[in-house]
Design an enzyme around this catalytic site. Structure first.
Site, PDB file in Angstrom:
ATOM      1  N   GLU A 187       9.567   4.650   4.837  1.00  0.00           N
ATOM      2  CA  GLU A 187       8.127   4.393   4.862  1.00  0.00           C
ATOM      3  C   GLU A 187       7.520   4.489   6.262  1.00  0.00           C
ATOM      4  O   GLU A 187       7.024   3.489   6.816  1.00  0.00           O
ATOM      5  CB  GLU A 187       7.818   3.022   4.256  1.00  0.00           C
ATOM      6  N   GLU A 393      12.619   2.994  -3.898  1.00  0.00           N
ATOM      7  CA  GLU A 393      12.213   1.590  -4.020  1.00  0.00           C
ATOM      8  C   GLU A 393      11.192   1.448  -5.133  1.00  0.00           C
ATOM      9  O   GLU A 393      10.248   2.251  -5.222  1.00  0.00           O
ATOM     10  CB  GLU A 393      11.535   1.068  -2.737  1.00  0.00           C
TER      11      GLU A 393
HETATM   12  C1  FCB Z   1       8.399  -1.843   1.017  1.00  0.00           C
HETATM   13  C2  FCB Z   1       9.463  -2.017   2.089  1.00  0.00           C
HETATM   14  C3  FCB Z   1      10.533  -3.021   1.706  1.00  0.00           C
HETATM   15  C4  FCB Z   1       9.931  -4.226   1.015  1.00  0.00           C
HETATM   16  C5  FCB Z   1       9.101  -3.772  -0.163  1.00  0.00           C
HETATM   17  C6  FCB Z   1       8.520  -4.920  -0.978  1.00  0.00           C
HETATM   18  O1  FCB Z   1       7.211  -1.417   1.604  1.00  0.00           O
HETATM   19  O2  FCB Z   1      10.087  -0.791   2.365  1.00  0.00           O
HETATM   20  O3  FCB Z   1      11.231  -3.382   2.872  1.00  0.00           O
HETATM   21  O4  FCB Z   1       9.188  -4.964   1.907  1.00  0.00           O
HETATM   22  O5  FCB Z   1       8.032  -2.993   0.321  1.00  0.00           O
END
Ligand code: FCB
Length: 492
Positions: A187, A393
């Site tokens: 990210e 994620e």
């Molecule tokens: C993302 C991050 C991770 C965590 C999730 C909820 O943006 O990569 O580390 O904080 O959100």
């Protein structure tokens, strides 16, 4: 055109994602079923074996930045409990684990030789994973820049990209033969625009030009690190980057609101997709930000360097982003989904309004809307049909409370993941080549500015004893992973 502007389903599917005889969606054999974590959020051992502070160690100690002054000093002590944590994954039946390597642990201060004691931790961790039949997926950078590199200017400076490539080479050499799946950055939007724009993340700067410079040096660092990894690793290694692409919706169908979508798509999505996948910054981004910078920090050849061949693209998704042409009457807190800071994370977008998306919200206040994930995957498959995708994620925070008998029932989390996996399956049926899904997160952990207040884990972690307890969502997710079939949560 914005990535998520429409979602037709015309491309042909190479992936057989079909219904099972039970009628439940079935994922193909070999689909990776994983969980994700990151170093600073779980490891602890902040001052052990030669590790030096990262920007998050310093940020946590800055009054008012992190909920109740929480830190990652101990986190959930994964550094000492990793064997138990690998066992938890193996018992569930997970086939992959995405973790990050701590830069200040393996190359303290960000420069100089690697520290073998730090690298040994990742050697032990990956040996344990491989012995359990779990594919390690290593992320090189999940936001923990060595503090000394920030003191030297941080990501707004070109030298940081060069240090990152050196670090990538050291980690690649150390883990070659153990790790085949790699992600350079996690990210980069958050690193650049929350770290240097809104300041809600470390290092907490609020300077839109620094944020744009950081974005460029993250793009460059990604390219240089990918080159360094290719040189250090066997040809079988698979390289990627994980982007938190914004699934954008206009508040109304008006032309002005659609123009707001275009502007945010440029500085939220295409600022990374452009250099990394197309080899150039989009002209509209350069035009939109011309009042802030002439982008002269981009040197000839940089965009080509950022544009390295990737074997897959990591997509992180939690909730859609709703925007309008005017900011009047909107809450600044909606601007970044992370609570809002003193400044905007969106350079040259002062007039754009950010709105709560409809639907139920998680404990983060993020609306639950799996269609955003479908749109991102379908949109990427249309635009970059040659690149396989992995959801690196996806998950949700809820206020889980252990019952008197110690069990933790979290039906909302299982429902959230079920809905999003159904969206992944639908995107695959419509032609997206999605190879895996990583639930965020394995364990309750340090949720950045929210400290330990927000719980994302499928394993509950007791704040005092650090004991791990599977929530009901873990049992359900394990069954899905073991069968490849998307059982409704209530059947688990
Ligand atoms: C993302 C991050 C991770 C965590 C999730 C909820 O943006 O990569 O580390 O904080 O959100």
């Amino acid at each position: 055109m914005p990535l998520t502007s429409s979602a037709d389903s015309s491309s042909a599917s190479p992936v057989p994602a079909v219904p099972a005889p039970s009628g439940n969606p079935r994922f193909p054999t070999g689909f990776l079923w994983g969980a994700a974590t990151s170093a600073y959020q779980i490891e602890g051992a902040a001052a052990e074996d030669g590790r030096t502070p990262s920007i998050w160690d310093g940020f946590c100690r800055t009054p008012g930045k992190v909920f109740e002054g929480h830190t990652g000093d101990v986190a959930v002590d994964h550094y000492h409990r990793f064997r138990e944590d690998v066992r938890l994954m193996a018992d569930l039946g997970l086939t992959a684990y995405r973790f990050s390597v701590s830069w200040p642990r393996v190359r303290p201060t960000g420069r100089g030789p690697a520290v073998q004691r730090g690298l040994d931790f990742y050697r032990r961790l990956t040996d344990e994973l491989l012995a359990a039949g779990i594919t390690p997926v290593a992320t090189l950078y999940h936001w923990d820049l060595p503090q000394e590199l920030e003191a030297a200017g941080g990501w707004p400076e070109r030298a940081t990209a060069e240090r990152f490539a050196e670090y990538a080479a050291l980690v690649g050499e150390a883990l070659a033969g153990r790790v085949e799946q790699w992600t350079t950055l996690n990210e980069p939007w958050c690193s650049a625009f929350l770290g240097y724009g809104s300041g809600v993340h470390a290092p907490g700067r609020t300077d839109p030009v620094a944020a744009l410079r950081a974005a460029h040096h993250l793009n460059l660092g990604h390219g240089l690190a990918a080159q360094a990894l290719r040189a250090a690793l066997p040809g079988s290694a698979r390289l990627s980057v994980s982007l938190n692409l914004h699934a954008l919706r206009p508040l109304t169908p008006s032309k002005a609101d659609r123009e707001a979508v275009r502007r945010i798509d440029a500085v939220g999505n295409r600022v990374f997709l452009g250099p990394m996948l197309d080899g150039a910054y989009p002209q509209d981004l350069l035009d939109d930000t011309a009042g802030l910078t002439d982008w002269s920090f981009v040197r000839p050849g940089d965009e080509r360097t950022a544009n390295q061949r990737l074997d897959w693209l990591g997509v992180n998704y939690y909730t859609p982003t709703v925007v309008s042409a005017t900011a009047e009457g909107t809450e600044p807190a909606r601007q970044d989904g992370h609570g809002g800071g003193a400044a905007s994370p969106w350079p040259a977008a002062d007039t754009v309004g950010f709105h709560q998306a409809p639907g139920r919200a998680t404990a983060m206040g993020w609306a639950v809307d799996p269609s955003g994930l479908y749109e991102l995957l379908a949109g990427l498959a249309r635009r970059y049909p040659e690149i396989p995708l992995i959801v690196t994620e996806n998950g949700a925070a809820y206020e889980d409370k252990p019952a008197p008998d110690g069990t933790v029932d979290d039906p909302e989390r299982a429902a959230y993941v079920h809905g999003h996996l159904a969206a992944v399956h639908r995107a695959m049926a419509d032609g997206a080549d999605v190879r895996g899904y990583f639930l965020w997160s394995l364990l309750d952990n340090f949720e950045w500015a929210y400290g330990y207040e927000k719980r994302f884990g499928v394993f509950h972690v007791d704040g005092r004893t650090l004991a791990r307890t599977p929530k009901s969502s873990a049992h359900w997710y394990g069954r899905v992973a073991r069968t490849g079939e998307l059982h409704p949560p209530r059947e688990a």
